[in-house]
Write a protein that holds these residues in place. Sequence first.
Motif, PDB file in Angstrom:
ATOM      1  N   ALA A  90       0.762  -1.252   0.015  1.00 45.19           N
ATOM      2  CA  ALA A  90      -0.074  -0.045  -0.121  1.00 45.19           C
ATOM      3  C   ALA A  90       0.882   1.166   0.098  1.00 45.19           C
ATOM      4  N   ALA A  91       2.036   1.307   0.850  1.00 44.06           N
ATOM      5  CA  ALA A  91       2.779   2.647   0.808  1.00 44.06           C
ATOM      6  C   ALA A  91       3.408   2.709  -0.489  1.00 44.06           C
ATOM      7  N   THR A  92       3.993   1.558  -1.174  1.00 44.12           N
ATOM      8  CA  THR A  92       4.508   1.555  -2.361  1.00 44.12           C
ATOM      9  C   THR A  92       3.641   2.198  -3.609  1.00 44.12           C
ATOM     10  N   ALA A  93       2.489   1.725  -3.555  1.00 49.51           N
ATOM     11  CA  ALA A  93       1.375   2.227  -4.398  1.00 49.51           C
ATOM     12  C   ALA A  93       0.740   3.537  -3.920  1.00 49.51           C
ATOM     13  N   LYS A  94       1.186   4.265  -2.866  1.00 54.17           N
ATOM     14  CA  LYS A  94       0.772   5.769  -2.359  1.00 54.17           C
ATOM     15  C   LYS A  94      -0.639   5.611  -2.154  1.00 54.17           C
ATOM     16  N   ALA A  95      -1.004   4.362  -1.671  1.00 53.46           N
ATOM     17  CA  ALA A  95      -2.363   4.370  -1.162  1.00 53.46           C
ATOM     18  C   ALA A  95      -2.578   4.570   0.477  1.00 53.46           C
ATOM     19  N   VAL A  96      -1.558   4.779   1.175  1.00 48.94           N
ATOM     20  CA  VAL A  96      -1.682   4.870   2.654  1.00 48.94           C
ATOM     21  C   VAL A  96      -2.248   6.152   2.934  1.00 48.94           C
ATOM     22  N   ASP A  97      -3.271   6.417   4.010  1.00 51.18           N
ATOM     23  CA  ASP A  97      -3.792   7.655   4.376  1.00 51.18           C
ATOM     24  C   ASP A  97      -3.097   7.826   5.664  1.00 51.18           C
ATOM     25  N   THR A  98      -3.424   7.091   6.529  1.00 54.15           N
ATOM     26  CA  THR A  98      -2.642   7.240   7.835  1.00 54.15           C
ATOM     27  C   THR A  98      -1.996   5.818   8.317  1.00 54.15           C
ATOM     28  N   LEU A  99      -0.726   6.131   8.881  1.00 56.32           N
ATOM     29  CA  LEU A  99       0.087   5.093   9.335  1.00 56.32           C
ATOM     30  C   LEU A  99       0.477   4.993  10.661  1.00 56.32           C
ATOM     31  N   PHE A 100       0.261   3.949  11.528  1.00 53.26           N
ATOM     32  CA  PHE A 100       0.391   3.762  12.536  1.00 53.26           C
ATOM     33  C   PHE A 100       1.848   2.790  12.770  1.00 53.26           C
ATOM     34  N   VAL A 101       2.903   3.506  13.541  1.00 55.62           N
ATOM     35  CA  VAL A 101       4.233   2.737  13.600  1.00 55.62           C
ATOM     36  C   VAL A 101       4.765   2.776  14.931  1.00 55.62           C
ATOM     37  N   ASP A 102       4.863   1.254  15.261  1.00 52.82           N
ATOM     38  CA  ASP A 102       5.858   1.372  16.496  1.00 52.82           C
ATOM     39  C   ASP A 102       7.082   1.868  16.695  1.00 52.82           C
TER      40      ASP A 102
END
Length: 378
Positions: A300-312
């Motif tokens: 999803a990130a590679t396709a520029k599809a991410v809207d909101t990303l939660f990261v540890d």
Amino acid sequence: MHHTDIPTRADIVELATAREPWSVSITLATSTNPSDTSHIRLDLKNQVKVATEQLTAGGADRSVVARFAETVDGLLEDPDFLRYLSSSLSIFISPNLTRYFRVPNVLQSCTEVSDRFYIKPLMRALTFPQSAYVLALAQSGVRLVAVSRDLPATSIELEGVPADVAAAAGVDSIRGRGSDGRSPQGRIQGSEGQKVRMQEYAQAINKALAPVLAGSKEPLIIAGAEPMTAIFRSVCTYKHVVKPEIEGNQQERSDEQLAAAARPILDELYAAELKALCDEFGTSASNGRAVTDLGDVARAATAKAVDTLFVDIDRSVPGTVDEESGAVTLASDADASNYGVIDEILRRALLSDARILAVRADDVPGGGALAATVRFPV
């Protein structure tokens, strides 16, 4: 005293877009206590040793390794470099770029060598910056105080604000006479007149705030007592005034006391914001617009599809992500030939204008290393 160089989003984008072999990223926990300086220096030297070993094992030319060591030595020779610190220090060094940031967040120490910088630790400072303004209101005066997570509170001068309510109205006192609330000349007096003059004072404050807060999105916390606080809210044009207030007479409170009273309010605001985002994630997941699997988020990130990303913020997964497909290849250990998979996913989401939430493990939906809502299914 904490000294910070909190990165802006533009600073992080600069690091995120830099691509150069033998890029070194070092993060270490630091302290403002002078007695800790020798320990911090030793910790940094140990991490420099780890980076040097990774550079050598990866096949870096001796001149590259020597230039890296010289750059670090140059920083350490600066007497102010380790004298003025905050809670953590992040250093980024490549053959053609050197940056460092002193941040108020407590971060885990780590060292990464790759063809790109390791930016995830810096994102914590942008997720919930713990900064705000406090406006201490009273009929006898006003103060605007800038608040940040670990820095001393600072008063900001408001130009053109009358000294008090009476001065705003151009009279000696706001107390009027007359049982009907009006003077013999028909002017408003008594409690009605006081409120009119408070409103004039509030309007003057609002006008003075405008240039100071222009372009800001920081919360504005009101400190004071009724009816002054309610009257100010009725005329305030700043869009980020928050509902919780610091109640009572604020004239005798110091700037730091106001900041201390503001921080629990900020914690509540951020907790509510994070809960709302997690609830939104749950709704998106039920509609097929959220992913938690590492490979799915990478695609999803590679396709520029991410809207909101939660990261540890504390999790690291060595490996690589394919430039075209987003396929993840995991590695057993971090070295100069791979980079953090989570950091690379974060980088791609950041560069497609996704919102990045660098949080602790318990705040990542699904319990994994990351989770994302998506703009479209991938």
